[in-house]
Design an enzyme around this catalytic site. Sequence first.
Site, PDB file in Angstrom:
ATOM      1  N   GLU A  58      -1.177  -2.148  -5.599  1.00  0.00           N
ATOM      2  CA  GLU A  58      -1.067  -1.976  -4.156  1.00  0.00           C
ATOM      3  C   GLU A  58      -0.428  -0.622  -3.845  1.00  0.00           C
ATOM      4  OE1 GLU A  58      -1.348  -5.941  -1.969  1.00  0.00           O
ATOM      5  OE2 GLU A  58       0.757  -5.453  -2.227  1.00  0.00           O
ATOM      6  N   GLY A 108      -1.072  -1.950   5.059  1.00  0.00           N
ATOM      7  CA  GLY A 108      -0.875  -2.089   6.504  1.00  0.00           C
ATOM      8  C   GLY A 108      -1.113  -0.805   7.270  1.00  0.00           C
ATOM      9  N   ASN A 130      -1.808 -12.706   1.820  1.00  0.00           N
ATOM     10  CA  ASN A 130      -0.349 -12.664   1.988  1.00  0.00           C
ATOM     11  C   ASN A 130      -0.070 -12.650   3.497  1.00  0.00           C
ATOM     12  OD1 ASN A 130       2.363 -12.026   2.079  1.00  0.00           O
ATOM     13  ND2 ASN A 130       2.087  -9.910   1.383  1.00  0.00           N
ATOM     14  N   SER A 182      -5.065  -2.605   2.832  1.00  0.00           N
ATOM     15  CA  SER A 182      -6.053  -2.503   3.907  1.00  0.00           C
ATOM     16  C   SER A 182      -7.454  -2.966   3.497  1.00  0.00           C
ATOM     17  CB  SER A 182      -6.089  -1.075   4.469  1.00  0.00           C
ATOM     18  OG  SER A 182      -4.818  -0.744   5.002  1.00  0.00           O
ATOM     19  N   GLU A 221       6.994  -4.358   0.019  1.00  0.00           N
ATOM     20  CA  GLU A 221       7.910  -4.582   1.160  1.00  0.00           C
ATOM     21  C   GLU A 221       9.223  -5.179   0.665  1.00  0.00           C
ATOM     22  OE1 GLU A 221       5.149  -6.756   3.592  1.00  0.00           O
ATOM     23  OE2 GLU A 221       3.994  -4.928   3.913  1.00  0.00           O
ATOM     24  N   LYS A 238       2.756 -12.709   4.955  1.00  0.00           N
ATOM     25  CA  LYS A 238       4.012 -12.021   5.279  1.00  0.00           C
ATOM     26  C   LYS A 238       4.844 -12.861   6.262  1.00  0.00           C
ATOM     27  CE  LYS A 238       1.539  -7.711   4.673  1.00  0.00           C
ATOM     28  NZ  LYS A 238       1.674  -6.292   4.550  1.00  0.00           N
ATOM     29  N   HIS A 252       6.402  -7.392  -4.332  1.00  0.00           N
ATOM     30  CA  HIS A 252       5.643  -6.736  -3.265  1.00  0.00           C
ATOM     31  C   HIS A 252       6.408  -5.502  -2.791  1.00  0.00           C
ATOM     32  CE1 HIS A 252       3.700  -6.025   0.590  1.00  0.00           C
ATOM     33  NE2 HIS A 252       2.690  -6.730   0.138  1.00  0.00           N
TER      34      HIS A 252
END
Length: 253
Positions: A169, A175, A11, A215, A99, A13, A97
Amino acid sequence: MENRRPLIAGNWKMYKTCSEALETAGKLKDLVKDVTDADVMIAPPFTALSAVSDVVKGSCVSLGAQNLFWENEGAYTGEISAAMLLSAGCRYAIIGHSERRQHFGETDEAVNKKIKTAISSDLIPIFCLGETEAERESKDTFSVLDKQVTNGLKGFVTDELETLVIAYEPVWAIGTGKTATSGQAQEVHAFLRSWIEKNLGNMLAKSIRIVYGGSVKPGNIAELMNMPDVDGALVGGASLDAEIFSKIVRFDK
Ligand code: PEP
């Protein structure tokens, strides 16, 4: 892992201009050209999809989108439809996701509509879910995941979900450099697989791919992949560099 084919998905992003995306995709294609035992996917920003599609065409690297909207077309400024993604060369779509949930208010209901749209358009949905750090600390991980998976897959029958990929996730691992231990990942993947078994049947539970994200790096992929219910990875930061990502694709340090 039964007979499930691993999926290693990147991904990107909101990183990479078109020319940067082309360069990375070109390098990656060469670096993984002999890989036959895993599916490889990259999800560049929308602006680079078409160009990257030309580069990876005919290779073992597939293209994915980072999001989609559930309507086919219309006055929805800033949104993108499944048909547009297909015409740009996408096979996969990342949906829900954290985010998107966190910064753009994406709800479980929206995620459900997006998964429906992906499936009816023949895009492979990668349905993301995961708990926050506070939810894990308060021991709510399994109730949060239960709610996310129940709402996200509401209204589906088993046959419709053959291609579905679930990405666990944990928000606290995205991240942050903090990876769930392989034991933590396995525990949640087994929980999700048993949810599928209970609600959608044993056959789908055996075949559905559940990938881990948070990560992932060359140094931890092999241990994660050793877990019986971990079928691959959704990789953010470490997918931006073709060499590093190609090592993850090979489960190699
Ligand atoms: C992600 O964006 O889905 C992700 C897992 O990011 P990272 O690998 O950087 O934690």
